[in-house]
Design a protein around this motif. Sequence first.
Motif, short mmCIF file in Angstrom:
data_model
loop_
_atom_site.label_atom_id
_atom_site.label_comp_id
_atom_site.label_asym_id
_atom_site.label_seq_id
_atom_site.Cartn_x
_atom_site.Cartn_y
_atom_site.Cartn_z
N PRO A 1 15.96 49.25 10.99
CA PRO A 1 15.39 48.07 11.66
C PRO A 1 15.11 46.95 10.67
N ASP A 2 15.11 45.71 11.15
CA ASP A 2 14.76 44.61 10.27
C ASP A 2 13.27 44.67 9.96
N LEU A 3 12.81 43.80 9.06
CA LEU A 3 11.44 43.87 8.57
C LEU A 3 10.43 43.69 9.70
N ALA A 4 10.68 42.72 10.59
CA ALA A 4 9.73 42.48 11.68
C ALA A 4 9.58 43.71 12.56
N GLU A 5 10.69 44.36 12.89
CA GLU A 5 10.61 45.54 13.75
C GLU A 5 9.96 46.70 13.01
N GLN A 6 10.18 46.82 11.71
CA GLN A 6 9.48 47.85 10.95
C GLN A 6 7.97 47.65 11.02
N VAL A 7 7.54 46.40 10.89
CA VAL A 7 6.11 46.10 10.96
C VAL A 7 5.56 46.38 12.35
N ARG A 8 6.31 45.97 13.39
CA ARG A 8 5.86 46.25 14.76
C ARG A 8 5.64 47.74 14.97
N ARG A 9 6.63 48.53 14.57
CA ARG A 9 6.54 49.97 14.80
C ARG A 9 5.41 50.59 13.98
N ALA A 10 5.26 50.15 12.74
CA ALA A 10 4.18 50.68 11.90
C ALA A 10 2.82 50.30 12.48
N ALA A 11 2.68 49.06 12.91
CA ALA A 11 1.41 48.62 13.49
C ALA A 11 1.10 49.39 14.76
N GLY A 12 2.13 49.65 15.56
CA GLY A 12 1.94 50.42 16.77
C GLY A 12 1.54 51.85 16.47
N ALA A 13 2.18 52.47 15.50
CA ALA A 13 1.84 53.84 15.12
C ALA A 13 0.40 53.91 14.60
N ALA A 14 -0.01 52.90 13.85
CA ALA A 14 -1.39 52.86 13.35
C ALA A 14 -2.38 52.72 14.50
N ALA A 15 -2.08 51.85 15.45
CA ALA A 15 -2.97 51.66 16.60
C ALA A 15 -3.11 52.95 17.40
N ARG A 16 -2.01 53.67 17.57
CA ARG A 16 -2.08 54.93 18.31
C ARG A 16 -2.89 55.97 17.55
N ALA A 17 -2.72 56.01 16.22
CA ALA A 17 -3.45 56.99 15.41
C ALA A 17 -4.95 56.72 15.43
N LEU A 18 -5.35 55.46 15.56
CA LEU A 18 -6.77 55.10 15.54
C LEU A 18 -7.36 54.96 16.93
N HIS A 19 -6.53 55.15 17.97
CA HIS A 19 -6.99 54.95 19.34
C HIS A 19 -8.15 55.91 19.65
N GLY A 20 -9.24 55.36 20.13
CA GLY A 20 -10.41 56.16 20.46
C GLY A 20 -11.27 56.51 19.26
N LYS A 21 -10.89 56.05 18.06
CA LYS A 21 -11.63 56.41 16.85
C LYS A 21 -12.21 55.21 16.12
N ALA A 22 -11.64 54.03 16.33
CA ALA A 22 -12.06 52.86 15.56
C ALA A 22 -12.22 51.66 16.48
N ALA A 23 -13.33 50.95 16.31
CA ALA A 23 -13.57 49.73 17.08
C ALA A 23 -13.18 48.49 16.31
N HIS A 24 -13.38 48.49 15.01
CA HIS A 24 -13.07 47.33 14.17
C HIS A 24 -12.11 47.76 13.07
N VAL A 25 -10.92 47.18 13.10
CA VAL A 25 -9.87 47.53 12.15
C VAL A 25 -9.44 46.29 11.38
N VAL A 26 -9.23 46.45 10.09
CA VAL A 26 -8.62 45.42 9.26
C VAL A 26 -7.22 45.90 8.92
N THR A 27 -6.21 45.02 9.01
CA THR A 27 -4.84 45.43 8.71
C THR A 27 -4.20 44.47 7.72
N THR A 28 -3.49 45.03 6.76
CA THR A 28 -2.72 44.21 5.81
C THR A 28 -1.26 44.09 6.23
N LEU A 29 -0.85 44.79 7.29
CA LEU A 29 0.51 44.63 7.79
C LEU A 29 0.77 43.20 8.22
N SER A 30 -0.28 42.50 8.62
CA SER A 30 -0.16 41.11 9.04
C SER A 30 0.22 40.20 7.88
#
Length: 506
Positions: free
Chosen positions: A103-132
């Motif tokens: 995948p191109d860079l943008a799609e890699q970031v989308r998928r990584a950000a999505g995987a991170a959100a799923r991993a933290l779902h129900g566990k974190a209310a405030h998240v800081v991300t450097t993927l942005s």
Amino acid sequence: MSSSPDLELLGAEPGADALSDADALVVGVRPGEGASDPVLVGPTSVLGELADELPGLVALLGGSGKAEETTQVPTRGAIGAPVVLAVGLGKEPAGEDTAGETPDLAEQVRRAAGAAARALHGKAAHVVTTLSGVDLAAAIEGTLLGDYEFTAYKKAPESAPTELTRVALVGDGGQATLTRATTVARYVAAARDLVNTPPNDLYPDAFAQRARTLAEAAGVSVEVLDEHALAEAGYGGVLGVGGGSSRPPRLVRLTYAPAHPVKKVALVGKGITFDTGGISIKPAANMDHMTSDMSGAAGVVAATCLAAELGLDVEVVATVPMAENMPSGTAYRPGDVLRMYGGTTVEVLNTDAEGRLVLGDAIARACEDSPDYLLETSTLTGAQLVALGSRTPGVMGTDAFRDRVATLAVAAGDGGWAMPLPEELRADLDSRVADLANVTNHRFGGMLVGGIFLREFVADDVPWVHLDIAGPSFNTGGPHGYTPKGGTGVPVRTIVAVLDDIARHG
């Protein structure tokens, strides 16, 4: 869908104090060369001295940086956030000569950000991300879509789970980028919600009313044709397919007309709210997946409203047929001949090839508006899955426009592959009694035959595309990246990317 979190831009190089009340910090990693530790990707200022140690800690905990892999690293007070979630982006994007293997860079970031959100779902209310800091828009889309959950039909838990309420984004990009990416994610989620709504509640009239609500909120004009108006106008395909249901069909027309449009684009989407196969009934196994047979319509409705909210300089007229394909004493039969909108007659050889019948009506009507382009999308054939798998839509139509759409679809993240419409297959749709039959007498090239059938209803001078999204619009497997189980929202981003490209380049 759960409520969207508040988003905050922190700038390119915030200090460690940005993590003072964060529950987790998300960082991107790639595989190191050979046996070396993973490599950090993106800004590292919020990590402070931990930046040097983190790759080794990720490796120690089994992380390698492969795509969508998540590794939780306790920080033990080294930074404000108690946990760093390292998420893999995979290998560096490949060159153009590798046919999209990486995948191109943008799609890699989308998928990584999505995987991170799923991993933290129900566990974190405030998240800081450097993927942005790698790609702001992609990180926002991936985070919001990865956090998506359809809970409308579930009991509220006794103790409310932790919801993601705030995402702080490391990086520059501006408020306009944030607003646009958030709006895109909101309408992809709206399409997912429609697809995930069960068919006892999303029947043709209910779907039409939900389309009206979405459209009016976005400033899009709406016209709904009921079964009487459809009969008066001669929509034989829609009426034939919908005739077996106690809940009659509808046809929705949405119009977004900016002050100075560059071009006019017709959109058409298949809205079969449930498909039993009719008299040619489907096997019982997995018939529940046919709740998704209106995914094309959901995508068109959402994309039209999104184009309006983004203020794209292109006129959009959407024609969306909605019907429920049921077996009953009033159902259409194999052997029937339907007179379609515009007069073409079709011999029905299989009532489970119903999508092309409602779409033939809609395409013929859409062409009366003299559009500069026509884009139609549908869960048309199981053959799409056989040919291209569950994640890659088939793109057919006028050669130049087809290739343009396929390229934009891949860049948008929905995927797409240009497919031919071989002329020799047209003769297989010849009918003994009508202008054409709705299926061939063989199983070869089924996805392509569907496109060839639809081509019969497109005006000769209109560049057009057919997107077959039978697999990509509904994920029957486990979640991945920012894609949940169930409705995916494909092809909302593709349609809007095409509209935006036309608005910019004609």
